[in-house]
Scaffold this motif. Structure first.
Motif, PDB file in Angstrom:
ATOM      1  N   SER A   1       3.749   2.132 -15.032  1.00  0.00           N
ATOM      2  CA  SER A   1       3.926   0.717 -14.733  1.00  0.00           C
ATOM      3  C   SER A   1       5.113   0.119 -15.477  1.00  0.00           C
ATOM      4  O   SER A   1       5.641  -0.912 -15.077  1.00  0.00           O
ATOM      5  CB  SER A   1       2.661  -0.067 -15.105  1.00  0.00           C
ATOM      6  N   GLY A   2       5.531   0.798 -16.562  1.00  0.00           N
ATOM      7  CA  GLY A   2       6.578   0.213 -17.397  1.00  0.00           C
ATOM      8  C   GLY A   2       7.986   0.413 -16.887  1.00  0.00           C
ATOM      9  O   GLY A   2       8.908  -0.205 -17.397  1.00  0.00           O
ATOM     10  N   THR A   3       8.199   1.286 -15.902  1.00  0.00           N
ATOM     11  CA  THR A   3       9.539   1.502 -15.384  1.00  0.00           C
ATOM     12  C   THR A   3       9.940   0.407 -14.421  1.00  0.00           C
ATOM     13  O   THR A   3       9.125  -0.365 -13.954  1.00  0.00           O
ATOM     14  CB  THR A   3       9.622   2.867 -14.676  1.00  0.00           C
ATOM     15  N   GLY A   4      11.221   0.353 -14.101  1.00  0.00           N
ATOM     16  CA  GLY A   4      11.733  -0.755 -13.309  1.00  0.00           C
ATOM     17  C   GLY A   4      11.638  -0.588 -11.806  1.00  0.00           C
ATOM     18  O   GLY A   4      12.014  -1.488 -11.071  1.00  0.00           O
ATOM     19  N   PHE A   5      11.173   0.545 -11.319  1.00  0.00           N
ATOM     20  CA  PHE A   5      11.107   0.770  -9.880  1.00  0.00           C
ATOM     21  C   PHE A   5       9.931   0.015  -9.270  1.00  0.00           C
ATOM     22  O   PHE A   5       8.960  -0.327  -9.940  1.00  0.00           O
ATOM     23  CB  PHE A   5      10.972   2.265  -9.575  1.00  0.00           C
ATOM     24  N   ALA A   6      10.019  -0.230  -7.955  1.00  0.00           N
ATOM     25  CA  ALA A   6       8.931  -0.900  -7.245  1.00  0.00           C
ATOM     26  C   ALA A   6       7.677  -0.040  -7.299  1.00  0.00           C
ATOM     27  O   ALA A   6       7.742   1.187  -7.267  1.00  0.00           O
ATOM     28  CB  ALA A   6       9.348  -1.138  -5.796  1.00  0.00           C
ATOM     29  N   GLN A   7       6.527  -0.683  -7.388  1.00  0.00           N
ATOM     30  CA  GLN A   7       5.278   0.047  -7.532  1.00  0.00           C
ATOM     31  C   GLN A   7       4.188  -0.569  -6.672  1.00  0.00           C
ATOM     32  O   GLN A   7       4.207  -1.754  -6.376  1.00  0.00           O
ATOM     33  CB  GLN A   7       4.832   0.077  -8.992  1.00  0.00           C
ATOM     34  N   GLN A   8       3.224   0.287  -6.291  1.00  0.00           N
ATOM     35  CA  GLN A   8       2.078  -0.146  -5.496  1.00  0.00           C
ATOM     36  C   GLN A   8       0.831   0.585  -5.969  1.00  0.00           C
ATOM     37  O   GLN A   8       0.878   1.776  -6.291  1.00  0.00           O
ATOM     38  CB  GLN A   8       2.300   0.139  -4.006  1.00  0.00           C
TER      39      GLN A   8
ATOM     40  N   LYS B   1       5.291   4.811  -7.512  1.00  0.00           N
ATOM     41  CA  LYS B   1       6.534   4.237  -8.020  1.00  0.00           C
ATOM     42  C   LYS B   1       7.649   4.686  -7.097  1.00  0.00           C
ATOM     43  O   LYS B   1       7.940   5.865  -6.982  1.00  0.00           O
ATOM     44  CB  LYS B   1       6.796   4.715  -9.442  1.00  0.00           C
ATOM     45  N   HIS B   2       8.268   3.751  -6.412  1.00  0.00           N
ATOM     46  CA  HIS B   2       9.269   4.071  -5.399  1.00  0.00           C
ATOM     47  C   HIS B   2      10.666   4.124  -6.019  1.00  0.00           C
ATOM     48  O   HIS B   2      11.125   3.137  -6.607  1.00  0.00           O
ATOM     49  CB  HIS B   2       9.233   3.049  -4.274  1.00  0.00           C
ATOM     50  N   ILE B   3      11.327   5.273  -5.863  1.00  0.00           N
ATOM     51  CA  ILE B   3      12.716   5.396  -6.264  1.00  0.00           C
ATOM     52  C   ILE B   3      13.620   4.812  -5.190  1.00  0.00           C
ATOM     53  O   ILE B   3      14.593   4.122  -5.468  1.00  0.00           O
ATOM     54  CB  ILE B   3      13.062   6.871  -6.534  1.00  0.00           C
ATOM     55  N   ASN B   4      13.280   5.086  -3.934  1.00  0.00           N
ATOM     56  CA  ASN B   4      13.955   4.484  -2.780  1.00  0.00           C
ATOM     57  C   ASN B   4      12.942   4.423  -1.652  1.00  0.00           C
ATOM     58  O   ASN B   4      11.743   4.613  -1.865  1.00  0.00           O
ATOM     59  CB  ASN B   4      15.226   5.266  -2.394  1.00  0.00           C
ATOM     60  N   ASN B   5      13.399   4.184  -0.419  1.00  0.00           N
ATOM     61  CA  ASN B   5      12.462   4.027   0.702  1.00  0.00           C
ATOM     62  C   ASN B   5      11.742   5.321   1.087  1.00  0.00           C
ATOM     63  O   ASN B   5      10.716   5.273   1.766  1.00  0.00           O
ATOM     64  CB  ASN B   5      13.210   3.497   1.929  1.00  0.00           C
ATOM     65  N   MET B   6      12.282   6.458   0.644  1.00  0.00           N
ATOM     66  CA  MET B   6      11.688   7.735   1.051  1.00  0.00           C
ATOM     67  C   MET B   6      11.001   8.477  -0.089  1.00  0.00           C
ATOM     68  O   MET B   6      10.040   9.206   0.149  1.00  0.00           O
ATOM     69  CB  MET B   6      12.763   8.648   1.659  1.00  0.00           C
TER      70      MET B   6
ATOM     71  N   HIS C   1       6.472  12.290  -4.386  1.00  0.00           N
ATOM     72  CA  HIS C   1       6.037  11.724  -3.109  1.00  0.00           C
ATOM     73  C   HIS C   1       7.237  11.496  -2.193  1.00  0.00           C
ATOM     74  O   HIS C   1       8.219  10.869  -2.590  1.00  0.00           O
ATOM     75  CB  HIS C   1       5.323  10.397  -3.367  1.00  0.00           C
ATOM     76  N   VAL C   2       7.140  12.021  -0.972  1.00  0.00           N
ATOM     77  CA  VAL C   2       8.179  11.830   0.050  1.00  0.00           C
ATOM     78  C   VAL C   2       7.521  11.302   1.313  1.00  0.00           C
ATOM     79  O   VAL C   2       6.491  11.835   1.750  1.00  0.00           O
ATOM     80  CB  VAL C   2       8.919  13.151   0.359  1.00  0.00           C
ATOM     81  N   SER C   3       8.081  10.247   1.901  1.00  0.00           N
ATOM     82  CA  SER C   3       7.511   9.689   3.128  1.00  0.00           C
ATOM     83  C   SER C   3       8.617   9.250   4.074  1.00  0.00           C
ATOM     84  O   SER C   3       9.703   8.841   3.651  1.00  0.00           O
ATOM     85  CB  SER C   3       6.610   8.490   2.808  1.00  0.00           C
ATOM     86  N   ALA C   4       8.315   9.337   5.378  1.00  0.00           N
ATOM     87  CA  ALA C   4       9.244   8.900   6.416  1.00  0.00           C
ATOM     88  C   ALA C   4       8.454   8.601   7.681  1.00  0.00           C
ATOM     89  O   ALA C   4       7.687   9.448   8.146  1.00  0.00           O
ATOM     90  CB  ALA C   4      10.300   9.969   6.691  1.00  0.00           C
ATOM     91  N   SER C   5       8.589   7.394   8.191  1.00  0.00           N
ATOM     92  CA  SER C   5       7.921   6.969   9.422  1.00  0.00           C
ATOM     93  C   SER C   5       6.407   7.149   9.348  1.00  0.00           C
ATOM     94  O   SER C   5       5.755   7.481  10.338  1.00  0.00           O
ATOM     95  CB  SER C   5       8.475   7.731  10.631  1.00  0.00           C
ATOM     96  N   GLY C   6       5.853   6.964   8.166  1.00  0.00           N
ATOM     97  CA  GLY C   6       4.416   7.056   7.986  1.00  0.00           C
ATOM     98  C   GLY C   6       3.908   8.414   7.527  1.00  0.00           C
ATOM     99  O   GLY C   6       2.845   8.514   6.913  1.00  0.00           O
TER     100      GLY C   6
END
Length: 207
Positions: free
Chosen positions: A15-22, A56-61, A103-108
């Motif tokens: 939680s402490g890093t700056g990337f987006a999280q869910q 924790k998302h590094i980018n969209n994928m 974690h890698v994701s694309a189009s669901g």
């Protein structure tokens, strides 16, 4: 208490890093057995798993996913099968699993891969006897929580799909990397945890 503190520390670091999280929740069924040189007669048993995860998302994928799951593992072995009686033994090993996944994701569609550390919570060895028509005659249960090693290590791989509303479905394979038995009758034998999980999940805020 030490296990709980470790889990909280892991989530705090993520939680402490700056990337987006869910944050999300997941649960489902397990289908586990033992693998190794001394496990020829073991069959799969059905169990369960459930807990929370943090992405924790590094980018969209791509990103990292940390999970804390309570998981029922183990195996089943037939001892005797006759015309009027069948006997079996069931090993029920309950762990707190902490996988850290890439974690890698694309189009669901998503893929998860990474290591897992597990802490034994409790364990039991159950003997069952059934009549030929399937009625259970006798069941004896022994607590063997002191027999497995306190810590287990494994690798994890998942594939699944998550809809835009955050609901996901995944199938996972977990392969043990070390022997599970520290004490007891199986201490000198090679038995490792292994199995599949089918899980539903919900990611807060959608994907």
């Amino acid at each position: 208490m030490k296990r709980l503190l470790l889990i909280l520390c892991c989530f705090a670091l993520m939680s402490g890093t700056g990337f987006a999280q869910q944050l999300g929740f997941k649960g489902g069924a397990t289908y586990t057995t033992f693998t190794g040189a001394d496990t020829d007669n073991y069959k799969y048993r059905v169990g369960y798993t459930g807990g929370i995860f943090l992405q924790k998302h590094i980018n969209n994928m791509m990103g990292l996913q940390l999970e804390a799951l309570y998981t029922s593992k183990g195996a089943r072995r037939e001892i005797y099968s006759g015309s009027n009686l069948q006997t079996a033994e069931v090993f029920k090993l309950n762990y707190i699993d902490i996988p850290l996944l890439f974690h890698v994701s694309a189009s669901g569609v998503f893929f998860d891969l990474g290591p897992q550390v597990s802490f034994i919570y409790n364990a039991s060895h159950v003997h069952e006897a059934h009549s030929s028509n399937g009625d259970k005659i006798v069941t004896t249960k022994h607590n063997i929580s002191d027999n497995p090693y306190t810590i287990d290590f494994a690798y994890v791989g998942s594939v699944g799909y998550r809809s835009t509303n955050g609901i996901g479905l995944e199938i996972r394979y977990t392969g043990g990397l070390k022997k599970i038995d520290d004490e007891g009758a199986f201490a000198n034998r090679e038995r490792r945890n292994a199995g599949f999980s089918l899980m539903l999940s919900y990611l807060l805020g959608g994907r």
